[in-house]
Design a protein around this motif. Sequence first.
Motif, PDB file in Angstrom:
ATOM      1  N   LEU A 164       0.845  -1.195   0.000  1.00 54.45           N
ATOM      2  CA  LEU A 164       0.000   0.000   0.000  1.00 54.45           C
ATOM      3  C   LEU A 164       0.887   1.254   0.000  1.00 54.45           C
ATOM      4  CD1 LEU A 164      -3.036   0.873   0.297  1.00 54.45           C
ATOM      5  CD2 LEU A 164      -2.661   0.895   2.769  1.00 54.45           C
ATOM      6  N   HIS A 165       0.608   2.161  -0.902  1.00 54.86           N
ATOM      7  CA  HIS A 165       1.355   3.425  -1.062  1.00 54.86           C
ATOM      8  C   HIS A 165       2.817   3.205  -1.456  1.00 54.86           C
ATOM      9  CE1 HIS A 165      -2.191   5.070   0.702  1.00 54.86           C
ATOM     10  NE2 HIS A 165      -1.914   4.668   1.929  1.00 54.86           N
ATOM     11  N   LYS A 166       3.150   2.072  -2.048  1.00 57.31           N
ATOM     12  CA  LYS A 166       4.535   1.809  -2.478  1.00 57.31           C
ATOM     13  C   LYS A 166       4.569   1.747  -3.998  1.00 57.31           C
ATOM     14  CE  LYS A 166       5.776   1.359   1.814  1.00 57.31           C
ATOM     15  NZ  LYS A 166       6.431   2.487   2.508  1.00 57.31           N
ATOM     16  N   GLU A 167       4.688   2.889  -4.583  1.00 56.78           N
ATOM     17  CA  GLU A 167       4.699   3.014  -6.037  1.00 56.78           C
ATOM     18  C   GLU A 167       5.791   2.143  -6.664  1.00 56.78           C
ATOM     19  OE1 GLU A 167       2.578   4.593  -8.981  1.00 56.78           O
ATOM     20  OE2 GLU A 167       2.274   5.230  -6.910  1.00 56.78           O
ATOM     21  N   GLY A 168       5.444   1.335  -7.619  1.00 58.02           N
ATOM     22  CA  GLY A 168       6.452   0.552  -8.348  1.00 58.02           C
ATOM     23  C   GLY A 168       6.834  -0.768  -7.677  1.00 58.02           C
ATOM     24  N   ALA A 169       6.348  -1.006  -6.463  1.00 53.17           N
ATOM     25  CA  ALA A 169       6.760  -2.217  -5.729  1.00 53.17           C
ATOM     26  C   ALA A 169       6.257  -3.481  -6.426  1.00 53.17           C
ATOM     27  CB  ALA A 169       6.237  -2.167  -4.291  1.00 53.17           C
ATOM     28  N   LEU A 170       5.005  -3.461  -6.775  1.00 55.90           N
ATOM     29  CA  LEU A 170       4.421  -4.630  -7.438  1.00 55.90           C
ATOM     30  C   LEU A 170       5.184  -4.966  -8.723  1.00 55.90           C
ATOM     31  CD1 LEU A 170       1.972  -6.525  -8.269  1.00 55.90           C
ATOM     32  CD2 LEU A 170       0.986  -4.476  -9.254  1.00 55.90           C
ATOM     33  N   GLU A 171       5.496  -3.920  -9.498  1.00 57.71           N
ATOM     34  CA  GLU A 171       6.205  -4.127 -10.761  1.00 57.71           C
ATOM     35  C   GLU A 171       7.578  -4.763 -10.509  1.00 57.71           C
ATOM     36  OE1 GLU A 171       4.529  -1.495  -9.850  1.00 57.71           O
ATOM     37  OE2 GLU A 171       3.112  -1.020 -11.450  1.00 57.71           O
ATOM     38  N   THR A 172       8.237  -4.348  -9.432  1.00 59.76           N
ATOM     39  CA  THR A 172       9.564  -4.902  -9.108  1.00 59.76           C
ATOM     40  C   THR A 172       9.462  -6.411  -8.866  1.00 59.76           C
ATOM     41  OG1 THR A 172      10.241  -2.829  -8.126  1.00 59.76           O
ATOM     42  CG2 THR A 172      11.479  -4.773  -7.435  1.00 59.76           C
ATOM     43  N   VAL A 173       8.447  -6.826  -8.130  1.00 66.07           N
ATOM     44  CA  VAL A 173       8.315  -8.258  -7.823  1.00 66.07           C
ATOM     45  C   VAL A 173       7.918  -9.025  -9.081  1.00 66.07           C
ATOM     46  CG1 VAL A 173       7.144  -9.986  -6.394  1.00 66.07           C
ATOM     47  CG2 VAL A 173       7.697  -7.753  -5.412  1.00 66.07           C
ATOM     48  N   VAL A 174       6.990  -8.488  -9.845  1.00 64.64           N
ATOM     49  CA  VAL A 174       6.542  -9.186 -11.065  1.00 64.64           C
ATOM     50  C   VAL A 174       7.709  -9.337 -12.048  1.00 64.64           C
ATOM     51  CG1 VAL A 174       5.015  -9.035 -13.086  1.00 64.64           C
ATOM     52  CG2 VAL A 174       4.111  -8.541 -10.808  1.00 64.64           C
ATOM     53  N   ALA A 175       8.551  -8.293 -12.135  1.00 65.29           N
ATOM     54  CA  ALA A 175       9.683  -8.347 -13.076  1.00 65.29           C
ATOM     55  C   ALA A 175      10.669  -9.454 -12.712  1.00 65.29           C
ATOM     56  CB  ALA A 175      10.396  -6.996 -13.109  1.00 65.29           C
ATOM     57  N   ALA A 176      10.689  -9.860 -11.451  1.00 67.44           N
ATOM     58  CA  ALA A 176      11.603 -10.941 -11.033  1.00 67.44           C
ATOM     59  C   ALA A 176      11.048 -12.314 -11.407  1.00 67.44           C
ATOM     60  CB  ALA A 176      11.864 -10.860  -9.532  1.00 67.44           C
ATOM     61  N   LYS A 177       9.840 -12.345 -11.931  1.00 67.42           N
ATOM     62  CA  LYS A 177       9.210 -13.553 -12.498  1.00 67.42           C
ATOM     63  C   LYS A 177       9.030 -14.732 -11.539  1.00 67.42           C
ATOM     64  CE  LYS A 177       9.009 -12.812 -17.270  1.00 67.42           C
ATOM     65  NZ  LYS A 177       7.600 -12.508 -17.350  1.00 67.42           N
TER      66      LYS A 177
END
Length: 319
Positions: A164-177
Motif C-alpha cells: 500500500l502506497h509503495k509506487e512501483g513495488a508490485l512491478e519490481t516483484v513481477v519483473a523478477a518472475k
Amino acid sequence: MSYPSGIIAPQPLRHPEKAHRPDNPIPRKPDWLRVKAPGSPEYQATRRLMRELQLNTVCEEAACPNIGECWKQGHATVMILGRVCTRACTFCNVATGRPDLLDPHEPERVAQAVAALGLSHVVVTSVDRDDLGDGGAGHFAQTITAIRAAAPGTTIEVLTPDFLHKEGALETVVAAKPDVFNHNLETVPRLYAEVRPGARYFHSLRLLDQVKRHDPAMFTKSGIMVGLGEDKAEVLQVMDDLRAAEVDFLTIGQYLQPTPKHHAIARFVTPDEFLSYRNFALGKGFLLASASPLTRSSYHAGDDFARLRAARAAKLAAG
Ligand code: SF4
C-alpha cells in the motif's frame, strides 16, 4: 542491560498494541481440527536447517497447525524481511512493533535452504514493511533471483504484503518472475476495519488485478479465512471479486485464534461447508480451489502448483 544468571530477562511483548484489548476466550477445537504434535526426525532436520541459516518461517511465527506435516516433507514457508511486522492485523500471530534491520544476505541464505531441502516448489512470504521505501519489494526480487541461481529447477511462489502506497513495488516483484503471485485478501470487506485495519480491500484486489495486467501468464492466487464473522453471501461475493480480477487459485481455511487478545472466533465452519465453498469456487471459474478446515495459503502448495499448471493446460487445450 544484563541480568544475573538464573534470572530471565523480560521478553518484549509480541503484540504491544493488543495488550489492552479485552480477552476473548478461545473455544475448544472440534475433532476435525485436531492434528498430531510435530516431532518427526524430518521435522527436526527442517527446524535445524532454519536455525542454522537464521531464517524465519511463517509456519512458526503464525503457529500454523500444519507444521508437523509440512516440515516432515521439508516444506517450510520462509518469512523474509525480519520477524516484526509494521501492521497490526487482529487475526495474526506474527510479532508487531519496531521492525528489524534489513539483512542484505538473507536472499542468499533462503536460496541455500531451498537447495539444501531439494524443494521442487517454494513459498516465500514476508512481514509487512511499511517503513521501507519499496515495502521490501527489492528484497523479494533479490530472493527470487538468488533461488533461481541456487536451485534452477525449483518453482517459486511469493506471498506478498499489499505494498500500500509503495509506487512501483508490485512491478519490481513481477519483473523478477515468480511462478505464482499470491496475495491474501484474508477476509470479507465488511470485516476489514476490525480484522485488517491497516489494509484496504479494494487495494488488495487491485494488486492482484495488476499482476495479471503486467504478466498475463503469471499464476495469481489469493486466500481468505472463514469463521471470523462473515456470512456465506459475503464469501461468494469475494469469489466474484477475485474472478473479476482473473485470480486463478483460491484458498479458504478456518481462522484459528492464536491468543485471547486476538480476534474472537465467530464459529467453526464444518467440513461440508468447506466442500460447498470449494464447489462454488470451481463453478465460478477458478482454475483451482482448496477449501478445508486446515487449508492455509502455502499448505500443499507444491502439489497444488502442479495441478494449477495442468488445469491451465487442459483449459487451453479445450479452447
Ligand atoms: S501450511 Fe504453510 S505456514 Fe503452515 S506449516 Fe505448512 S508451509 Fe508452513
